[in-house]
Motif scaffolding. Sequence first.
Motif, PDB file in Angstrom:
ATOM      1  N   LYS A 155       0.817  -1.214   0.000  1.00 36.21           N
ATOM      2  CA  LYS A 155       0.000   0.000   0.000  1.00 36.21           C
ATOM      3  C   LYS A 155       0.850   1.264   0.000  1.00 36.21           C
ATOM      4  O   LYS A 155       0.345   2.354  -0.289  1.00 36.21           O
ATOM      5  CB  LYS A 155      -0.941  -0.009   1.202  1.00 36.21           C
ATOM      6  N   ASP A 156       2.134   1.120   0.334  1.00 37.46           N
ATOM      7  CA  ASP A 156       3.042   2.273   0.294  1.00 37.46           C
ATOM      8  C   ASP A 156       3.690   2.448  -1.079  1.00 37.46           C
ATOM      9  O   ASP A 156       4.493   3.360  -1.276  1.00 37.46           O
ATOM     10  CB  ASP A 156       4.138   2.116   1.352  1.00 37.46           C
ATOM     11  N   GLY A 157       3.363   1.543  -2.014  1.00 39.65           N
ATOM     12  CA  GLY A 157       3.932   1.628  -3.355  1.00 39.65           C
ATOM     13  C   GLY A 157       5.300   0.995  -3.484  1.00 39.65           C
ATOM     14  O   GLY A 157       5.990   1.209  -4.486  1.00 39.65           O
TER      15      GLY A 157
ATOM     16  N   GLY B 194      -1.895   6.792 -13.889  1.00 36.60           N
ATOM     17  CA  GLY B 194      -3.337   6.561 -13.887  1.00 36.60           C
ATOM     18  C   GLY B 194      -3.711   5.319 -13.107  1.00 36.60           C
ATOM     19  O   GLY B 194      -4.704   5.304 -12.374  1.00 36.60           O
ATOM     20  N   LEU B 195      -2.892   4.262 -13.238  1.00 31.73           N
ATOM     21  CA  LEU B 195      -3.149   3.035 -12.493  1.00 31.73           C
ATOM     22  C   LEU B 195      -2.981   3.272 -11.004  1.00 31.73           C
ATOM     23  O   LEU B 195      -3.792   2.800 -10.187  1.00 31.73           O
ATOM     24  CB  LEU B 195      -2.208   1.929 -12.961  1.00 31.73           C
ATOM     25  N   ALA B 196      -1.949   4.034 -10.630  1.00 30.66           N
ATOM     26  CA  ALA B 196      -1.726   4.339  -9.210  1.00 30.66           C
ATOM     27  C   ALA B 196      -2.930   5.046  -8.619  1.00 30.66           C
ATOM     28  O   ALA B 196      -3.349   4.764  -7.482  1.00 30.66           O
ATOM     29  CB  ALA B 196      -0.467   5.186  -9.052  1.00 30.66           C
ATOM     30  N   GLY B 197      -3.505   5.969  -9.371  1.00 33.46           N
ATOM     31  CA  GLY B 197      -4.679   6.680  -8.887  1.00 33.46           C
ATOM     32  C   GLY B 197      -5.877   5.773  -8.714  1.00 33.46           C
ATOM     33  O   GLY B 197      -6.655   5.921  -7.767  1.00 33.46           O
ATOM     34  N   MET B 198      -6.040   4.818  -9.628  1.00 30.08           N
ATOM     35  CA  MET B 198      -7.182   3.904  -9.548  1.00 30.08           C
ATOM     36  C   MET B 198      -7.122   3.022  -8.313  1.00 30.08           C
ATOM     37  O   MET B 198      -8.164   2.691  -7.729  1.00 30.08           O
ATOM     38  CB  MET B 198      -7.228   3.018 -10.801  1.00 30.08           C
ATOM     39  N   ILE B 199      -5.900   2.618  -7.912  1.00 29.53           N
ATOM     40  CA  ILE B 199      -5.794   1.649  -6.818  1.00 29.53           C
ATOM     41  C   ILE B 199      -5.328   2.279  -5.505  1.00 29.53           C
ATOM     42  O   ILE B 199      -5.115   1.579  -4.518  1.00 29.53           O
ATOM     43  CB  ILE B 199      -4.868   0.477  -7.194  1.00 29.53           C
ATOM     44  N   GLY B 200      -5.187   3.624  -5.502  1.00 23.46           N
ATOM     45  CA  GLY B 200      -4.910   4.316  -4.253  1.00 23.46           C
ATOM     46  C   GLY B 200      -3.484   4.253  -3.776  1.00 23.46           C
ATOM     47  O   GLY B 200      -3.220   4.357  -2.567  1.00 23.46           O
TER      48      GLY B 200
ATOM     49  N   PRO C 291       0.443   5.820  -3.472  1.00 23.24           N
ATOM     50  CA  PRO C 291       1.114   7.122  -3.555  1.00 23.24           C
ATOM     51  C   PRO C 291       1.870   7.224  -4.874  1.00 23.24           C
ATOM     52  O   PRO C 291       2.820   6.463  -5.118  1.00 23.24           O
ATOM     53  CB  PRO C 291       2.052   7.127  -2.351  1.00 23.24           C
ATOM     54  N   ALA C 292       1.460   8.133  -5.729  1.00 23.33           N
ATOM     55  CA  ALA C 292       1.930   8.156  -7.114  1.00 23.33           C
ATOM     56  C   ALA C 292       3.445   8.309  -7.216  1.00 23.33           C
ATOM     57  O   ALA C 292       4.097   7.616  -8.009  1.00 23.33           O
ATOM     58  CB  ALA C 292       1.228   9.271  -7.885  1.00 23.33           C
TER      59      ALA C 292
ATOM     60  N   ARG D 154       5.891   7.650  -4.961  1.00 20.50           N
ATOM     61  CA  ARG D 154       6.618   6.475  -4.448  1.00 20.50           C
ATOM     62  C   ARG D 154       6.487   5.307  -5.420  1.00 20.50           C
ATOM     63  O   ARG D 154       7.457   4.586  -5.685  1.00 20.50           O
ATOM     64  CB  ARG D 154       6.034   6.108  -3.076  1.00 20.50           C
ATOM     65  N   PHE D 155       5.302   5.118  -5.956  1.00 19.24           N
ATOM     66  CA  PHE D 155       5.069   4.028  -6.903  1.00 19.24           C
ATOM     67  C   PHE D 155       5.902   4.240  -8.167  1.00 19.24           C
ATOM     68  O   PHE D 155       6.520   3.300  -8.691  1.00 19.24           O
ATOM     69  CB  PHE D 155       3.582   3.943  -7.239  1.00 19.24           C
ATOM     70  N   ALA D 156       5.955   5.475  -8.656  1.00 14.85           N
ATOM     71  CA  ALA D 156       6.739   5.766  -9.859  1.00 14.85           C
ATOM     72  C   ALA D 156       8.219   5.470  -9.622  1.00 14.85           C
ATOM     73  O   ALA D 156       8.898   4.899 -10.494  1.00 14.85           O
ATOM     74  CB  ALA D 156       6.554   7.234 -10.266  1.00 14.85           C
ATOM     75  N   GLU D 157       8.729   5.827  -8.441  1.00 10.00           N
ATOM     76  CA  GLU D 157      10.131   5.537  -8.122  1.00 10.00           C
ATOM     77  C   GLU D 157      10.380   4.032  -8.085  1.00 10.00           C
ATOM     78  O   GLU D 157      11.416   3.551  -8.553  1.00 10.00           O
ATOM     79  CB  GLU D 157      10.494   6.154  -6.770  1.00 10.00           C
TER      80      GLU D 157
END
Length: 473
Positions: free
Chosen positions: A278-280, A342-348, A350-351, A353-356
């Motif tokens: 959940k923290d990406g 966009g996927l990060a936003g759909m599943i909640g 943190p954009a 952290r997820f991108a990194e």
Amino acid sequence: MRSIVIVGSGIAGLSAALTAAQKGARVILVDRAPDGEHGGNTRYTEAYLRMKSLDEVADDFVDHFMANAGGYTDPGIEQEMVRDHDGWSALARSQSAVDPELLGSFVENAGLTLRWLEQAGLTFDFLPTAFITTTTTRLLPVGGGLAMVETLTEACKAAGVEFRFETTARALITHDGRVTGIRTTKGDLEADAVILACGGFEGNPEMLARYIGAAAINLRPVARGGHYNKGEGIRMALDIGAAPNGDFGSYHAEPIDPRSGCAEPAIFTFPYGILVNKDGDRFTDEAPGTVDAHYESVTRRIFQQRDGIAWLITDAGLDDVPNWRKGSRTDQPALVADTLPGLAGMIGLPAGRFAETVERFNAACRAGDFRPLETDGLSTEDLWPPKSNWARPLTVAPFRAWPIISANVFTFGGLKIDRHARVLDLDGNPIPGLYTAGETVGIYYRTYTGSTSVLRGAVFGRLAALHCAGAVA
């Protein structure tokens, strides 16, 4: 005529009931489920069997069990357990471990039991499984566990077994140290022997929290049948001095889609993407080897994440995996987006952290030959945690995501038995009149020896009945 009461109507209870009736015993089978919903976990499983033929267990059967046979056993006790069983001390007989005497009985009787089930009307074949990559051999009953339940239920009725559904066992009745019956919600039942085949405690949140811990709130049974398994069989036997066995703090873990209400909505495609919490963040090697050998260890890592949940992230490269959908058994669709933000936003997630996380993963992937149906060694470089196989950058839309939690297929902790499925006391001696089979037996530690649970139920259910019906000395 000997009278036998059996608690539970999964493969263990039904195998015991039919065997006992065939040997001339008067058999009563009680189960808390209603007629037509009985059968416990067996009713909902495909019933994989770790066999290389109808008569022989798989080549890795014994080695896998012994590699996960317990904790750090005293070497002196281990030395006793490789000698003749008659010379074991009370400590060795009651030791919480998989002893070679019991495992030998399991192996010797596996093929014999399947042949007996064949005579009862079941057929077996090497059918396709949900595993895209495998390391062992698996035989399946045609029609799965449901066919086992329905076929054996009808055979039991034809043999004179009396079924009492919507009846819950509460306590064992004893006299002078011998089990003489069982107390149920609909009255007491006297018997020459009782066979407990009523599952583990995956349907009991209090026992789950007590043994597995507070995080057990994030677990759920893998199928509806598990909700009926509330641990009374284990508890009532421990109450009269039975020896515990198996890993009480653990369970068989399977990765499932929490959105789905179907039986066993497993997600076995995670080796072809990345898993993020959940923290990406990534938190485990998604592909240490074949999925059939490693899905449980990966699922345990998912269970350890915040709220016990993770997301599988894939890109269009998933479509390069032949027939990948057989490893995605959920009835819920993936969440799909054209971009990773966009996927990060759909599943909640943190954009940033997820991108990194994705950028680091992509940079660590290296060129190589992608071979999706075998371990290909296509691994990341200088990344922690690594990905050991099938590591390819996530760059091409569509991007897909599935939520995954750990299901509790069955609990590991249970009762200690001997080769005849007699329940042993804390001194390693059989408790007269008491037997157990199936999930109520404790036999697994650390890592489940896959595709052996249904087989365990059938084998020891039959052995319990043979012994208490007087067919075996």
